[in-house]
Design a protein around this motif. Structure first.
Motif, PDB file in Angstrom:
ATOM      1  N   MET A 280      12.768  14.090  -0.540  1.00  0.00           N
ATOM      2  CA  MET A 280      12.334  12.938  -0.079  1.00  0.00           C
ATOM      3  C   MET A 280      12.722  12.845   1.589  1.00  0.00           C
ATOM      4  O   MET A 280      13.599  13.496   1.828  1.00  0.00           O
ATOM      5  CB  MET A 280      13.350  11.748  -0.487  1.00  0.00           C
ATOM      6  N   GLU A 281      11.602  12.891   2.281  1.00  0.00           N
ATOM      7  CA  GLU A 281      11.828  12.839   3.758  1.00  0.00           C
ATOM      8  C   GLU A 281      11.623  11.612   4.264  1.00  0.00           C
ATOM      9  O   GLU A 281      10.746  10.676   3.806  1.00  0.00           O
ATOM     10  CB  GLU A 281      10.825  13.880   4.182  1.00  0.00           C
ATOM     11  N   THR A 282      12.535  11.289   5.582  1.00  0.00           N
ATOM     12  CA  THR A 282      12.202  10.064   6.434  1.00  0.00           C
ATOM     13  C   THR A 282      11.704  10.488   7.674  1.00  0.00           C
ATOM     14  O   THR A 282      12.008  11.262   8.400  1.00  0.00           O
ATOM     15  CB  THR A 282      13.426   9.418   6.413  1.00  0.00           C
TER      16      THR A 282
ATOM     17  N   VAL B 158       3.599  11.174  -1.413  1.00  0.00           N
ATOM     18  CA  VAL B 158       3.268   9.926  -1.423  1.00  0.00           C
ATOM     19  C   VAL B 158       3.953   9.047  -0.156  1.00  0.00           C
ATOM     20  O   VAL B 158       5.437   9.283  -0.223  1.00  0.00           O
ATOM     21  CB  VAL B 158       3.956   9.014  -2.806  1.00  0.00           C
ATOM     22  N   LEU B 159       3.222   8.508   0.811  1.00  0.00           N
ATOM     23  CA  LEU B 159       3.887   7.805   1.927  1.00  0.00           C
ATOM     24  C   LEU B 159       3.861   6.533   2.044  1.00  0.00           C
ATOM     25  O   LEU B 159       3.037   5.775   1.131  1.00  0.00           O
ATOM     26  CB  LEU B 159       2.869   8.184   3.233  1.00  0.00           C
TER      27      LEU B 159
ATOM     28  N   THR C 195       0.853  -1.198  -0.108  1.00  0.00           N
ATOM     29  CA  THR C 195      -0.107   0.101  -0.042  1.00  0.00           C
ATOM     30  C   THR C 195       0.782   1.162   0.133  1.00  0.00           C
ATOM     31  O   THR C 195       1.896   1.373   0.397  1.00  0.00           O
ATOM     32  CB  THR C 195      -0.946   0.063   1.323  1.00  0.00           C
ATOM     33  N   VAL C 196       0.428   2.252  -0.452  1.00  0.00           N
ATOM     34  CA  VAL C 196       1.072   3.746  -0.369  1.00  0.00           C
ATOM     35  C   VAL C 196      -0.354   4.448   0.059  1.00  0.00           C
ATOM     36  O   VAL C 196      -1.431   4.189  -0.080  1.00  0.00           O
ATOM     37  CB  VAL C 196       1.570   4.173  -1.342  1.00  0.00           C
ATOM     38  N   SER C 197       0.013   5.751   0.550  1.00  0.00           N
ATOM     39  CA  SER C 197      -0.936   6.697   0.902  1.00  0.00           C
ATOM     40  C   SER C 197      -0.453   7.806   0.125  1.00  0.00           C
ATOM     41  O   SER C 197       0.642   8.635  -0.057  1.00  0.00           O
ATOM     42  CB  SER C 197      -0.903   7.100   2.228  1.00  0.00           C
TER      43      SER C 197
ATOM     44  N   GLU D 213       7.750  10.993   0.099  1.00  0.00           N
ATOM     45  CA  GLU D 213       8.175  11.600  -1.129  1.00  0.00           C
ATOM     46  C   GLU D 213       7.412  12.773  -1.630  1.00  0.00           C
ATOM     47  O   GLU D 213       6.048  12.566  -1.833  1.00  0.00           O
ATOM     48  CB  GLU D 213       8.245  10.636  -2.268  1.00  0.00           C
ATOM     49  N   VAL D 214       7.983  14.119  -2.186  1.00  0.00           N
ATOM     50  CA  VAL D 214       6.997  15.030  -2.423  1.00  0.00           C
ATOM     51  C   VAL D 214       7.490  15.644  -3.568  1.00  0.00           C
ATOM     52  O   VAL D 214       8.511  15.738  -3.971  1.00  0.00           O
ATOM     53  CB  VAL D 214       7.204  16.111  -1.374  1.00  0.00           C
TER      54      VAL D 214
END
Length: 227
Positions: A222-224, A199-200, A183-185, A208-209
Motif C-alpha cells: 500500500m503506497e501513498t 488500484v489507484l 471511481t478507481v483506476s 494498492e499493489v
C-alpha cells in the motif's frame, strides 16, 4: 455528440493473435446504471488478420452486475463495477463494491472470502464462459463503435436477446484502500513472474499493489502518493 447515457461507463479490449490467419478481439463493455441495474457485456469478435476491419462473427456473454453470496444462494447482491482490465488470455479482473453497502452487509454477503461491504478485486474466467452468437443480420456492417452503441440502445429499449447471469467470480479479496469515491483506476500485468494488479483511488493518492498469484493472506503493498 452523444449524451453521457449514450456512452459506456468503460470499455476494455484484448486481442488474441495466436489463431494463424485470424484473430479474436475481446471487449468488456460496462453499461450505465438504470433502475439499479447495469450489465457487463463480454464480446468476442472474430477477425481476419488482413481483412476490412469488420468482424465476420460476433458472440456475447451478458453479465448482470450482481454477485451471489455463495454458489448455492439463489439471491444476489447488486454491485457497481468500478473498473476492469483483461489480465491475460483467460482472466478478466474487476474492481467492485456493493451498490448498496448496507444491504450487502445485512445479508452477510461473502464471496470466496471477501466481505461484501468493502471495495473488492475479483477474477473472472472470460474465455470459459458460454458465448451466444449474434442474431442473423446483426454482424454484416458492425464495427466496434457501432456495436457498443447498438448494445446500449438495446439496454435502454429492453431488447437484449441474451439472458443475463450474475458475474461468475473465480476468487476475490477486499482492498485496504479505495473505500470511498466513485471511481478507481486499475492497471494489471499478467506476465509470468510479475503478475500484479494496481488500484489507484479516486483522489489519486493511495495506490494498492496486489500479487495476483500469492495467497490472500499474504501482505500486499500500500503506497501513498507524495504531495
Amino acid at each position: 455528440m452523444h449524451s453521457s447515457s449514450d456512452a459506456p461507463t468503460f470499455m476494455r479490449e484484448r486481442n488474441d493473435t495466436s489463431k494463424g490467419n485470424s484473430f479474436l478481439q475481446y471487449l468488456a463493455i460496462q453499461t450505465p446504471h438504470a433502475d439499479q441495474t447495469s450489465y457487463l457485456f463480454l464480446v468476442r469478435m472474430h477477425h481476419a488478420k488482413h481483412g476490412s476491419g469488420l468482424a465476420h462473427s460476433i458472440s456475447f456473454v451478458s453479465l448482470q452486475c450482481c454477485i451471489a453470496p455463495t454458489e448455492a444462494d439463489e439471491h444476489t447482491v447488486p454491485i457497481e463495477v468500478l473498473d476492469a482490465e483483461f489480465f491475460d488470455e483467460q482472466v478478466l479482473i474487476i474492481v467492485y463494491r456493493p451498490l448498496n453497502q448496507e444491504a450487502g452487509l445485512q445479508r452477510g454477503m461473502i464471496t470466496n472470502g471477501a466481505l461484501s461491504g468493502a471495495t473488492s478485486i475479483a477474477t473472472i474466467g472470460y474465455t470459459n464462459l458460454v458465448y451466444e452468437d449474434a442474431p442473423p443480420g446483426h454482424v454484416a456492417s458492425v464495427t466496434r463503435e457501432g456495436l457498443v452503441l447498438d448494445l446500449l440502445q438495446r439496454v435502454r429499449d429492453e431488447q437484449i436477446w441474451i439472458a443475463a447471469v450474475p458475474i461468475p467470480v473465480i476468487g476475490c479479496r477486499d482492498l485496504v484502500g479505495c473505500q470511498g469515491g466513485n471511481t478507481v483506476s486499475l492497471a494489471v500485468n499478467g506476465r509470468v513472474g510479475r503478475r500484479v494488479a494496481c488500484v489507484l483511488d479516486s483522489a489519486g493518492q493511495a495506490l494498492e499493489v496486489l500479487d495476483m498469484e500469492g495467497e490472500e493472506d499474504e501482505e500486499d503493498e500500500m503506497e501513498t502518493a507524495a504531495g
